[in-house]
Scaffold this motif. Structure first.
Motif: not given
Length: 117
Positions: A39-41, A61, A63-65, A67, A82
């Motif tokens: 999971a990344r920002l 910042y 939102h995440t990818d 997750l 995150v």
């Protein structure tokens, strides 16, 4: 169930595991291997400004990818950035806490996990 969404294994050590040792096995309680995609920002550019002639991008910042949605009975280990970006919207996120360091000062694990609030 605990799922590791960081890019590296999370090693959990006993509370009395000393810092400054390179032995990865001493006091090791559990290793939680990472999932294939961490999971990344995610960065959302909002606008561009200039400050003393320097370009400054205003970004969000929050939102995440990669997750997944919360699932009953599942906690997710993520990076502190995150977890903090998603406060107070998520209560299923955990972060490594009370880090264990090697002789060179590199973090090799933690003594426990924390739930940011």
């Amino acid at each position: 169930m605990i799922v590791n969404l960081t890019p590296h294994p999370v090693r959990i050590y006993t509370a009395d595991r000393p810092d400054g040792l390179d032995d990865l096995e001493l006091g090791l309680v559990r290793v939680i291997d990472p999932e294939p995609t961490p999971a990344r920002l995610a960065v959302l550019p909002l606008s561009t400004q200039y400050l003393e002639g320097i370009r400054v991008e205003v970004v969000e910042y929050l939102h995440t990818d990669h997750l997944p949605d919360p699932q009953e009975g599942t906690s997710l280990i993520v990076s502190l950035p995150v977890a903090l970006a998603l406060l107070p919207r998520r209560n299923d996120l955990l972060v490594p806490y009370s880090e264990v360091r090697s002789a060179s000062g590199t973090v090799i694990g933690c003594r426990q996990l924390a739930q940011p609030v």
